[in-house]
Design a protein around this motif. Structure first.
Motif, PDB file in Angstrom:
ATOM      1  N   TRP A   1       9.744  -0.048   4.288  1.00 47.18           N
ATOM      2  CA  TRP A   1       9.285   0.449   2.995  1.00 47.18           C
ATOM      3  C   TRP A   1       8.056  -0.353   2.584  1.00 47.18           C
ATOM      4  CZ3 TRP A   1      12.292   4.193   0.288  1.00 47.18           C
ATOM      5  CH2 TRP A   1      13.540   4.474   0.883  1.00 47.18           C
ATOM      6  N   ILE A   2       7.183   0.265   1.790  1.00 48.39           N
ATOM      7  CA  ILE A   2       6.091  -0.503   1.206  1.00 48.39           C
ATOM      8  C   ILE A   2       6.350  -0.661  -0.293  1.00 48.39           C
ATOM      9  CG2 ILE A   2       4.348   0.104   2.913  1.00 48.39           C
ATOM     10  CD1 ILE A   2       3.188   2.093   0.804  1.00 48.39           C
ATOM     11  N   ALA A   3       6.025  -1.846  -0.781  1.00 49.93           N
ATOM     12  CA  ALA A   3       6.149  -2.154  -2.204  1.00 49.93           C
ATOM     13  C   ALA A   3       4.889  -2.891  -2.623  1.00 49.93           C
ATOM     14  CB  ALA A   3       7.384  -3.017  -2.463  1.00 49.93           C
ATOM     15  N   ASP A   4       4.463  -2.680  -3.864  1.00 50.53           N
ATOM     16  CA  ASP A   4       3.202  -3.260  -4.322  1.00 50.53           C
ATOM     17  C   ASP A   4       3.322  -3.596  -5.802  1.00 50.53           C
ATOM     18  OD1 ASP A   4       0.621  -4.001  -4.834  1.00 50.53           O
ATOM     19  OD2 ASP A   4      -0.303  -2.195  -4.003  1.00 50.53           O
ATOM     20  N   ALA A   5       3.409  -4.882  -6.098  1.00 51.27           N
ATOM     21  CA  ALA A   5       3.522  -5.331  -7.487  1.00 51.27           C
ATOM     22  C   ALA A   5       2.175  -5.717  -8.069  1.00 51.27           C
ATOM     23  CB  ALA A   5       4.475  -6.531  -7.575  1.00 51.27           C
ATOM     24  N   GLY A   6       1.076  -5.462  -7.335  1.00 51.26           N
ATOM     25  CA  GLY A   6      -0.185  -6.018  -7.767  1.00 51.26           C
ATOM     26  C   GLY A   6      -1.393  -5.114  -7.692  1.00 51.26           C
ATOM     27  N   PHE A   7      -1.225  -3.804  -7.903  1.00 53.06           N
ATOM     28  CA  PHE A   7      -2.388  -2.922  -7.962  1.00 53.06           C
ATOM     29  C   PHE A   7      -2.748  -2.688  -9.421  1.00 53.06           C
ATOM     30  CE2 PHE A   7      -4.996   0.886  -7.436  1.00 53.06           C
ATOM     31  CZ  PHE A   7      -5.740   0.529  -6.318  1.00 53.06           C
ATOM     32  N   GLY A   8      -4.046  -2.722  -9.744  1.00 50.62           N
ATOM     33  CA  GLY A   8      -4.464  -2.767 -11.133  1.00 50.62           C
ATOM     34  C   GLY A   8      -4.432  -1.459 -11.891  1.00 50.62           C
ATOM     35  N   GLY A   9      -4.395  -0.333 -11.228  1.00 48.37           N
ATOM     36  CA  GLY A   9      -4.358   0.946 -11.911  1.00 48.37           C
ATOM     37  C   GLY A   9      -2.982   1.581 -11.789  1.00 48.37           C
ATOM     38  N   SER A  10      -2.958   2.898 -11.797  1.00 46.83           N
ATOM     39  CA  SER A  10      -1.706   3.609 -11.578  1.00 46.83           C
ATOM     40  C   SER A  10      -1.100   3.156 -10.257  1.00 46.83           C
ATOM     41  CB  SER A  10      -1.971   5.114 -11.544  1.00 46.83           C
ATOM     42  OG  SER A  10      -0.806   5.809 -11.187  1.00 46.83           O
ATOM     43  N   TYR A  11       0.183   2.822 -10.274  1.00 42.77           N
ATOM     44  CA  TYR A  11       0.768   2.210  -9.079  1.00 42.77           C
ATOM     45  C   TYR A  11       1.804   3.127  -8.443  1.00 42.77           C
ATOM     46  CZ  TYR A  11       5.199   1.254 -11.450  1.00 42.77           C
ATOM     47  OH  TYR A  11       6.405   1.387 -12.085  1.00 42.77           O
ATOM     48  N   ALA A  12       1.926   2.996  -7.134  1.00 42.48           N
ATOM     49  CA  ALA A  12       2.897   3.794  -6.392  1.00 42.48           C
ATOM     50  C   ALA A  12       4.288   3.179  -6.515  1.00 42.48           C
ATOM     51  CB  ALA A  12       2.504   3.868  -4.921  1.00 42.48           C
ATOM     52  N   PRO A  13       5.315   3.996  -6.701  1.00 40.77           N
ATOM     53  CA  PRO A  13       6.671   3.467  -6.590  1.00 40.77           C
ATOM     54  C   PRO A  13       6.933   3.042  -5.151  1.00 40.77           C
ATOM     55  CG  PRO A  13       6.710   5.861  -6.770  1.00 40.77           C
ATOM     56  CD  PRO A  13       5.291   5.437  -6.951  1.00 40.77           C
ATOM     57  N   VAL A  14       8.037   2.370  -4.933  1.00 39.42           N
ATOM     58  CA  VAL A  14       8.420   1.984  -3.573  1.00 39.42           C
ATOM     59  C   VAL A  14       8.490   3.239  -2.704  1.00 39.42           C
ATOM     60  CG1 VAL A  14      10.339   1.101  -2.211  1.00 39.42           C
ATOM     61  CG2 VAL A  14       9.610  -0.106  -4.279  1.00 39.42           C
TER      62      VAL A  14
ATOM     63  N   LEU B   1     -11.074  -5.788   3.537  1.00 41.41           N
ATOM     64  CA  LEU B   1      -9.645  -5.993   3.282  1.00 41.41           C
ATOM     65  C   LEU B   1      -9.487  -6.889   2.050  1.00 41.41           C
ATOM     66  CD1 LEU B   1      -8.578  -6.557   6.982  1.00 41.41           C
ATOM     67  CD2 LEU B   1      -7.877  -4.617   5.569  1.00 41.41           C
ATOM     68  N   THR B   2      -9.371  -6.264   0.884  1.00 38.83           N
ATOM     69  CA  THR B   2      -9.333  -7.020  -0.364  1.00 38.83           C
ATOM     70  C   THR B   2      -8.068  -6.782  -1.178  1.00 38.83           C
ATOM     71  OG1 THR B   2     -10.520  -5.258  -1.524  1.00 38.83           O
ATOM     72  CG2 THR B   2     -11.841  -7.040  -0.545  1.00 38.83           C
ATOM     73  N   HIS B   3      -7.065  -6.178  -0.566  1.00 43.69           N
ATOM     74  CA  HIS B   3      -5.812  -5.932  -1.285  1.00 43.69           C
ATOM     75  C   HIS B   3      -4.642  -6.306  -0.390  1.00 43.69           C
ATOM     76  CE1 HIS B   3      -3.062  -4.275  -4.176  1.00 43.69           C
ATOM     77  NE2 HIS B   3      -2.550  -3.456  -3.282  1.00 43.69           N
ATOM     78  N   THR B   4      -3.575  -6.783  -1.006  1.00 43.13           N
ATOM     79  CA  THR B   4      -2.361  -7.075  -0.252  1.00 43.13           C
ATOM     80  C   THR B   4      -1.173  -6.360  -0.875  1.00 43.13           C
ATOM     81  OG1 THR B   4      -0.985  -8.847   0.676  1.00 43.13           O
ATOM     82  CG2 THR B   4      -1.824  -9.190  -1.552  1.00 43.13           C
ATOM     83  N   LEU B   5      -0.228  -5.994  -0.047  1.00 45.47           N
ATOM     84  CA  LEU B   5       1.015  -5.360  -0.463  1.00 45.47           C
ATOM     85  C   LEU B   5       2.128  -5.885   0.428  1.00 45.47           C
ATOM     86  CD1 LEU B   5       1.351  -1.818   1.053  1.00 45.47           C
ATOM     87  CD2 LEU B   5      -0.767  -3.114   1.349  1.00 45.47           C
ATOM     88  N   SER B   6       3.342  -5.416   0.217  1.00 43.32           N
ATOM     89  CA  SER B   6       4.497  -5.939   0.945  1.00 43.32           C
ATOM     90  C   SER B   6       5.123  -4.872   1.828  1.00 43.32           C
ATOM     91  CB  SER B   6       5.562  -6.451  -0.036  1.00 43.32           C
ATOM     92  OG  SER B   6       5.050  -7.487  -0.847  1.00 43.32           O
ATOM     93  N   LEU B   7       5.498  -5.273   3.037  1.00 47.86           N
ATOM     94  CA  LEU B   7       6.284  -4.440   3.936  1.00 47.86           C
ATOM     95  C   LEU B   7       7.707  -4.983   3.924  1.00 47.86           C
ATOM     96  CD1 LEU B   7       6.233  -2.126   6.092  1.00 47.86           C
ATOM     97  CD2 LEU B   7       5.990  -3.948   7.802  1.00 47.86           C
ATOM     98  N   VAL B   8       8.650  -4.164   3.502  1.00 48.45           N
ATOM     99  CA  VAL B   8      10.039  -4.590   3.343  1.00 48.45           C
ATOM    100  C   VAL B   8      10.908  -3.777   4.297  1.00 48.45           C
ATOM    101  CG1 VAL B   8      11.904  -5.000   1.708  1.00 48.45           C
ATOM    102  CG2 VAL B   8       9.531  -5.026   0.901  1.00 48.45           C
ATOM    103  N   THR B   9      11.711  -4.452   5.091  1.00 46.50           N
ATOM    104  CA  THR B   9      12.603  -3.781   6.034  1.00 46.50           C
ATOM    105  C   THR B   9      14.031  -3.853   5.510  1.00 46.50           C
ATOM    106  OG1 THR B   9      11.152  -4.406   7.870  1.00 46.50           O
ATOM    107  CG2 THR B   9      13.371  -3.663   8.431  1.00 46.50           C
ATOM    108  N   ILE B  10      14.634  -2.671   5.322  1.00 42.29           N
ATOM    109  CA  ILE B  10      15.996  -2.567   4.790  1.00 42.29           C
ATOM    110  C   ILE B  10      16.827  -1.732   5.752  1.00 42.29           C
ATOM    111  CG2 ILE B  10      17.417  -1.802   2.848  1.00 42.29           C
ATOM    112  CD1 ILE B  10      14.907  -2.035   1.085  1.00 42.29           C
TER     113      ILE B  10
END
Length: 272
Positions: free
Chosen positions: A117-130, A103-112
């Motif tokens: 929803w998942i959001a990730d501001a910190g992946f080093g390559g091509s990144y997924a939109p929300v 487990l070497t990566h972190t992302l955010s779980l956002v409840t609206i």
């Protein structure tokens, strides 16, 4: 208290986003366009602080970049200040591995409005939109890559990627759908993040102790440095070059990523 105005100025947003999925997506995109991904402090033998004050001082005040534990700490603090309900998740990165990764990566779980929803501001390559946390959810990134989220029998959720986007972190890509990272919705505590950050920044097996990385998202692509290899993709234009002069490396790091290194720091990286 989190200085939201300073953060918004850092990512070039003139006003606060609305606390909905559209606002979440805009905040993530502007963050990715403005703050580089990099592991220079790991390679220079410096500790990686992931507390709110330390991350803010580095990524906002000092205008540096960081890796996932830094980016997503800052991003979550900003989301909380904007009124979003958010908590961290931990993930296993599957790119370029054969066995189950740690487990070497972190992302955010956002409840609206009751939806996750998942959001990730910190992946080093091509990144997924929300993306909505829904089995089979697909979304297209600005660089032309497609992402799909699916339930996984052993690892909770799997985020996969396919398309035009390449990797700037030395792991490579292939054709078709490629597993990117898996995660569960289990609660994640500060101690969990501290442990994962320590392994990622110090373990000999970690790619962050083996490679010197920097990347920045472009409006329709990505630019990156992996050791001395420079790669830039913007739309249909793809540029790859090997940097052989430390002065050019310093210039590229400054102009492309906004990171100013001293000659001694470049020498300490051991790339030339």
């Amino acid at each position: 208290m989190f200085d939201l105005d300073a953060y918004l100025a850092r990512i070039g947003l003139p006003a606060r986003v609305t606390p909905d999925a559209e606002g979440l997506g805009r905040l993530q995109r502007e963050h990715r366009l403005s703050i580089p991904f990099e592991n220079l402090d790991v390679r220079l033998g410096r500790g990686i602080a992931i507390d709110s004050a330390g991350v803010f001082a580095k990524l906002v005040t000092a205008r540096r970049g960081g890796y996932c534990f830094e980016h997503n700490r800052l991003f979550m603090d900003a989301l909380a200040a904007l009124g979003f309900q958010v908590r961290p998740l931990l993930a296993r990165v599957w790119l370029g591995v054969a066995d189950t990764p740690p487990l070497t990566h972190t992302l955010s779980l956002v409840t609206i409005d009751g939806r996750d929803w998942i959001a990730d501001a910190g992946f080093g390559g091509s990144y997924a939109p929300v993306m909505a946390l829904a089995d089979g959810w697909e979304a297209e990134a600005p660089d032309g890559a497609w992402f799909r989220l699916e339930r996984h029998a052993d690892h909770g959720w799997m985020l996969s990627r396919k398309g035009e986007a390449g990797s700037t972190d030395g792991r490579g890509t292939g054709e078709g759908w490629q597993p990117q990272y898996s995660f569960t919705e289990a609660p994640v505590f500060d101690a969990d993040l501290a442990l994962a950050n320590h392994w990622t920044s110090t373990a000999p097996q970690s790619r962050f102790t083996q490679l010197t990385l920097a990347s920045i998202v472009l409006p329709h692509g990505l630019a990156g440095l992996t050791d001395r290899r420079y790669h830039r993709r913007a739309g249909d234009n793809d540029t790859v070059a090997e940097i052989t002069d430390p002065r050019v490396y310093r210039m590229r790091m400054s102009l492309m990523f906004g990171i100013d290194l001293t000659t001694d720091e470049v020498a300490s990286l051991g790339l030339f």
